[in-house]
Design a protein around this motif. Structure first.
Motif, PDB file in Angstrom:
ATOM      1  N   GLU A   1       0.847  -1.183   0.000  1.00  0.00           N
ATOM      2  CA  GLU A   1       0.000   0.000   0.000  1.00  0.00           C
ATOM      3  C   GLU A   1       0.885   1.236   0.000  1.00  0.00           C
ATOM      4  O   GLU A   1       1.867   1.315   0.742  1.00  0.00           O
ATOM      5  N   SER A   2       0.567   2.218  -0.841  1.00  0.00           N
ATOM      6  CA  SER A   2       1.365   3.453  -0.873  1.00  0.00           C
ATOM      7  C   SER A   2       0.554   4.563  -1.514  1.00  0.00           C
ATOM      8  O   SER A   2      -0.129   4.351  -2.517  1.00  0.00           O
ATOM      9  N   GLY A   3       0.619   5.769  -0.923  1.00  0.00           N
ATOM     10  CA  GLY A   3      -0.112   6.905  -1.465  1.00  0.00           C
ATOM     11  C   GLY A   3      -1.587   6.601  -1.612  1.00  0.00           C
ATOM     12  O   GLY A   3      -2.258   6.198  -0.664  1.00  0.00           O
ATOM     13  N   ASN A   4      -2.106   6.748  -2.829  1.00  0.00           N
ATOM     14  CA  ASN A   4      -3.504   6.443  -3.107  1.00  0.00           C
ATOM     15  C   ASN A   4      -3.714   4.989  -3.548  1.00  0.00           C
ATOM     16  O   ASN A   4      -4.825   4.592  -3.885  1.00  0.00           O
ATOM     17  N   LYS A   5      -2.629   4.232  -3.563  1.00  0.00           N
ATOM     18  CA  LYS A   5      -2.700   2.844  -4.024  1.00  0.00           C
ATOM     19  C   LYS A   5      -3.014   1.905  -2.867  1.00  0.00           C
ATOM     20  O   LYS A   5      -2.324   1.890  -1.855  1.00  0.00           O
ATOM     21  N   ASP A   6      -4.086   1.126  -3.011  1.00  0.00           N
ATOM     22  CA  ASP A   6      -4.446   0.129  -2.002  1.00  0.00           C
ATOM     23  C   ASP A   6      -3.480  -1.051  -2.112  1.00  0.00           C
ATOM     24  O   ASP A   6      -2.848  -1.262  -3.148  1.00  0.00           O
ATOM     25  N   GLU A   7      -3.389  -1.800  -1.032  1.00  0.00           N
ATOM     26  CA  GLU A   7      -2.569  -3.011  -1.045  1.00  0.00           C
ATOM     27  C   GLU A   7      -3.074  -3.967  -2.111  1.00  0.00           C
ATOM     28  O   GLU A   7      -4.259  -4.276  -2.189  1.00  0.00           O
ATOM     29  N   GLY A   8      -2.164  -4.432  -2.965  1.00  0.00           N
ATOM     30  CA  GLY A   8      -2.544  -5.343  -4.028  1.00  0.00           C
ATOM     31  C   GLY A   8      -2.377  -6.795  -3.635  1.00  0.00           C
ATOM     32  O   GLY A   8      -1.734  -7.120  -2.633  1.00  0.00           O
ATOM     33  N   ALA A   9      -2.969  -7.675  -4.442  1.00  0.00           N
ATOM     34  CA  ALA A   9      -2.815  -9.106  -4.194  1.00  0.00           C
ATOM     35  C   ALA A   9      -1.358  -9.513  -4.377  1.00  0.00           C
ATOM     36  O   ALA A   9      -0.658  -8.987  -5.241  1.00  0.00           O
ATOM     37  N   GLY A  10      -0.919 -10.473  -3.554  1.00  0.00           N
ATOM     38  CA  GLY A  10       0.467 -10.908  -3.611  1.00  0.00           C
ATOM     39  C   GLY A  10       0.791 -11.766  -4.815  1.00  0.00           C
ATOM     40  O   GLY A  10       1.958 -12.020  -5.099  1.00  0.00           O
ATOM     41  N   ASP A  11      -0.221 -12.205  -5.537  1.00  0.00           N
ATOM     42  CA  ASP A  11      -0.003 -13.007  -6.733  1.00  0.00           C
ATOM     43  C   ASP A  11      -1.331 -13.115  -7.471  1.00  0.00           C
ATOM     44  O   ASP A  11      -2.390 -12.817  -6.921  1.00  0.00           O
ATOM     45  N   GLN A  12      -1.265 -13.540  -8.721  1.00  0.00           N
ATOM     46  CA  GLN A  12      -2.499 -13.874  -9.431  1.00  0.00           C
ATOM     47  C   GLN A  12      -2.985 -15.224  -8.922  1.00  0.00           C
ATOM     48  O   GLN A  12      -2.254 -15.967  -8.276  1.00  0.00           O
ATOM     49  N   GLY A  13      -4.235 -15.547  -9.227  1.00  0.00           N
ATOM     50  CA  GLY A  13      -4.699 -16.876  -8.854  1.00  0.00           C
ATOM     51  C   GLY A  13      -6.202 -16.954  -8.696  1.00  0.00           C
ATOM     52  O   GLY A  13      -6.919 -15.949  -8.687  1.00  0.00           O
ATOM     53  N   ILE A  14      -6.670 -18.202  -8.570  1.00  0.00           N
ATOM     54  CA  ILE A  14      -8.084 -18.487  -8.333  1.00  0.00           C
ATOM     55  C   ILE A  14      -8.207 -19.215  -7.000  1.00  0.00           C
ATOM     56  O   ILE A  14      -7.365 -20.035  -6.640  1.00  0.00           O
ATOM     57  N   MET A  15      -9.237 -18.882  -6.239  1.00  0.00           N
ATOM     58  CA  MET A  15      -9.464 -19.471  -4.920  1.00  0.00           C
ATOM     59  C   MET A  15     -10.923 -19.888  -4.807  1.00  0.00           C
ATOM     60  O   MET A  15     -11.823 -19.209  -5.325  1.00  0.00           O
ATOM     61  N   PHE A  16     -11.154 -20.996  -4.118  1.00  0.00           N
ATOM     62  CA  PHE A  16     -12.495 -21.537  -3.959  1.00  0.00           C
ATOM     63  C   PHE A  16     -12.852 -21.681  -2.484  1.00  0.00           C
ATOM     64  O   PHE A  16     -11.995 -21.981  -1.646  1.00  0.00           O
ATOM     65  N   GLY A  17     -14.138 -21.492  -2.202  1.00  0.00           N
ATOM     66  CA  GLY A  17     -14.699 -21.809  -0.899  1.00  0.00           C
ATOM     67  C   GLY A  17     -15.931 -22.670  -1.079  1.00  0.00           C
ATOM     68  O   GLY A  17     -16.595 -22.611  -2.126  1.00  0.00           O
ATOM     69  N   PHE A  18     -16.243 -23.472  -0.057  1.00  0.00           N
ATOM     70  CA  PHE A  18     -17.336 -24.426  -0.199  1.00  0.00           C
ATOM     71  C   PHE A  18     -17.986 -24.663   1.152  1.00  0.00           C
ATOM     72  O   PHE A  18     -17.334 -24.590   2.199  1.00  0.00           O
ATOM     73  N   ALA A  19     -19.264 -24.964   1.131  1.00  0.00           N
ATOM     74  CA  ALA A  19     -19.993 -25.393   2.331  1.00  0.00           C
ATOM     75  C   ALA A  19     -21.171 -26.243   1.889  1.00  0.00           C
ATOM     76  O   ALA A  19     -21.717 -26.054   0.793  1.00  0.00           O
ATOM     77  N   CYS A  20     -21.542 -27.185   2.732  1.00  0.00           N
ATOM     78  CA  CYS A  20     -22.722 -28.010   2.473  1.00  0.00           C
ATOM     79  C   CYS A  20     -23.307 -28.438   3.816  1.00  0.00           C
ATOM     80  O   CYS A  20     -22.644 -28.338   4.849  1.00  0.00           O
ATOM     81  N   ASP A  21     -24.524 -28.913   3.797  1.00  0.00           N
ATOM     82  CA  ASP A  21     -25.224 -29.185   5.051  1.00  0.00           C
ATOM     83  C   ASP A  21     -25.136 -30.656   5.482  1.00  0.00           C
ATOM     84  O   ASP A  21     -25.999 -31.151   6.196  1.00  0.00           O
ATOM     85  N   GLU A  22     -24.071 -31.357   5.070  1.00  0.00           N
ATOM     86  CA  GLU A  22     -23.922 -32.768   5.419  1.00  0.00           C
ATOM     87  C   GLU A  22     -23.524 -32.992   6.880  1.00  0.00           C
ATOM     88  O   GLU A  22     -23.741 -34.071   7.427  1.00  0.00           O
ATOM     89  N   THR A  23     -22.903 -32.000   7.504  1.00  0.00           N
ATOM     90  CA  THR A  23     -22.495 -32.085   8.912  1.00  0.00           C
ATOM     91  C   THR A  23     -22.856 -30.773   9.604  1.00  0.00           C
ATOM     92  O   THR A  23     -23.050 -29.738   8.939  1.00  0.00           O
TER      93      THR A  23
END
Length: 389
Positions: free
Chosen positions: A113-135
């Motif tokens: 983060e610097s000046g008017n620039k927000d902190e950027g992602a540390g790398d490119q990539g895809i991320m997933f999250g999941f939930a289900c009602d089995e437990t």
């Protein structure tokens, strides 16, 4: 979606060589973040016969940067807690080498983060999250019970309930699903390292008792031949002495046991500015709150990022035909509830703390540490989601 089928997930214990490496890497993350909440850490670990090697990049306030001796002490303490005091791998006597060095200035320039620039992602990539009602924890049942079997065995080993278990172990659970719900186990596997000369019959009876205690009543296979305990016969040589371990090789064990996609990167050894970790955590958090709010029985969320860019490039919600709300509407609502920039995620979930070593065994999701759920496991968005709908 199929309604009747078999599905399998596996888990590995804290003493599995890859998990030893994960826990060491996360102990280094905790050491640095405990000194400087804004520290940057990307630590990879290799463990093999009486040898521990660290490599990677770090950045920390100069006045609080851990010394080589402090890093080594943290690593050895982690191995000691796991329980390795074997001839081929011993917390005190294993050779130790540290090749951590400073973070690339070019990465820092794009991410900080610097000046008017927000902190950027540390790398490119895809991320997933999941939930289900089995437990009750809104996790896939096959993985949930695989983890719980090994956790119970580790508890019994540490508390000397039994005297024949060693740290390295694996489990596997196959469940039958009927009308989309898990109803019974059709195959169970446990392979556990054991003391020399341990009675295999006694070990099998013990493992079966753990399985029976962990699984819901009536779920044990009717056929004893469907229960496999140390099917190779002996498992005396194990851990890093039996098989080299490396950080990040058990990513499906870390997440959802194959019941959902996994993104491009592992979690352990990375500070929370790395979206491989923090965005996967917030994706789970959002998916779990959607299911907890009763808006779906199953939910997958994907986020994507580019290095140096703060806002996600995409947000995708899939409720697998179980949703009560249009997915596009959820995609519009979620960024209003949580700012999905790296800094926004870290702030909302309180990730700039030394909390990571406990995540590195028995899964990052669907469980508690030190008596409380990890912050990304909380369901404190339920009311806000219902109001927004």
């Amino acid at each position: 979606m199929r309604s009747n089928y078999l599905f399998t997930s596996e888990s590995v214990s804290e003493g599995h060589p890859d998990k030893v490496a994960d826990q060491i890497s996360d102990s280094v993350v905790d050491l640095f973040i405990g000194r400087d909440p804004e520290a940057r850490v990307a630590c990879e670990t290799l463990v093999t016969t009486n040898r521990i090697v660290l490599a990677g990049e770090v950045r920390c306030r100069e006045d609080v940067t851990p010394t080589q001796a402090e890093i080594e002490a943290a690593v050895r303490e982690t191995v000691k807690k796991i329980g390795y005091e074997q001839h081929g791998f011993h917390w005190q006597y294993a050779d130790f080498a540290c090749h951590l060095h400073g973070q690339s200035a070019h990465i820092a320039m794009g991410v900080d983060e610097s000046g008017n620039k927000d902190e950027g992602a540390g790398d490119q990539g895809i991320m997933f999250g999941f939930a289900c009602d089995e437990t009750p924890e809104l996790m896939p049942a096959t993985l949930y019970y695989s983890h719980r079997i090994l956790e119970q065995m580790a508890h019994d080993r540490h508390n000397k309930v039994v005297d024949f278990l060693e740290p390295d172990a694996k489990s596997q659970v196959t469940l039958a699903f009927e009308n989309g719900r898990p109803v019974r186990a059709t195959a169970l596997v446990v392979s556990t390292q054991h003391t020399k000369g341990a009675d295999q019959g006694k070990l099998r009876d013990y493992a079966k008792s753990v399985m029976n205690d962990v699984l819901p009543q009536g779920w044990m296979p009717n056929d004893d031949a469907a229960i496999f305990v140390n099917p190779t016969g002996l498992f005396e040589i194990g851990g890093p002495d039996g098989d080299a371990g490396i950080t990040g090789r058990k990513i499906i064990v870390d997440t959802y046991g194959g019941a959902a996609p996994h993104g491009g990167g592992a979690f352990s050894g990375k500070d929370p500015t790395k979206v491989d970790r923090s965005a996967a955590y917030v994706s789970r958090y959002l998916a779990k709150n959607i299911v907890a709010a009763g808006l779906a029985k199953k939910c997958t969320i994907q986020l994507s990022y580019a290095i140096g860019i703060a806002e996600p490039l995409s947000l995708y919600v899939d409720t697998h035909g179980t949703g009560k709300v249009d997915e596009a509407k959820l995609e519009a609502i979620l960024p209003q509830l949580v700012r999905l920039t790296p800094k926004g995620i870290r702030t909302h979930l309180g990730l700039n703390k030394a909390i990571y070593r406990p995540t590195a065994a028995y899964g990052h999701f669907g469980r508690k540490a030190d008596g409380d759920f990890f912050t990304w496991e909380k369901t404190d968005l339920v009311d806000a989601l219902k109001q927004a709908i």
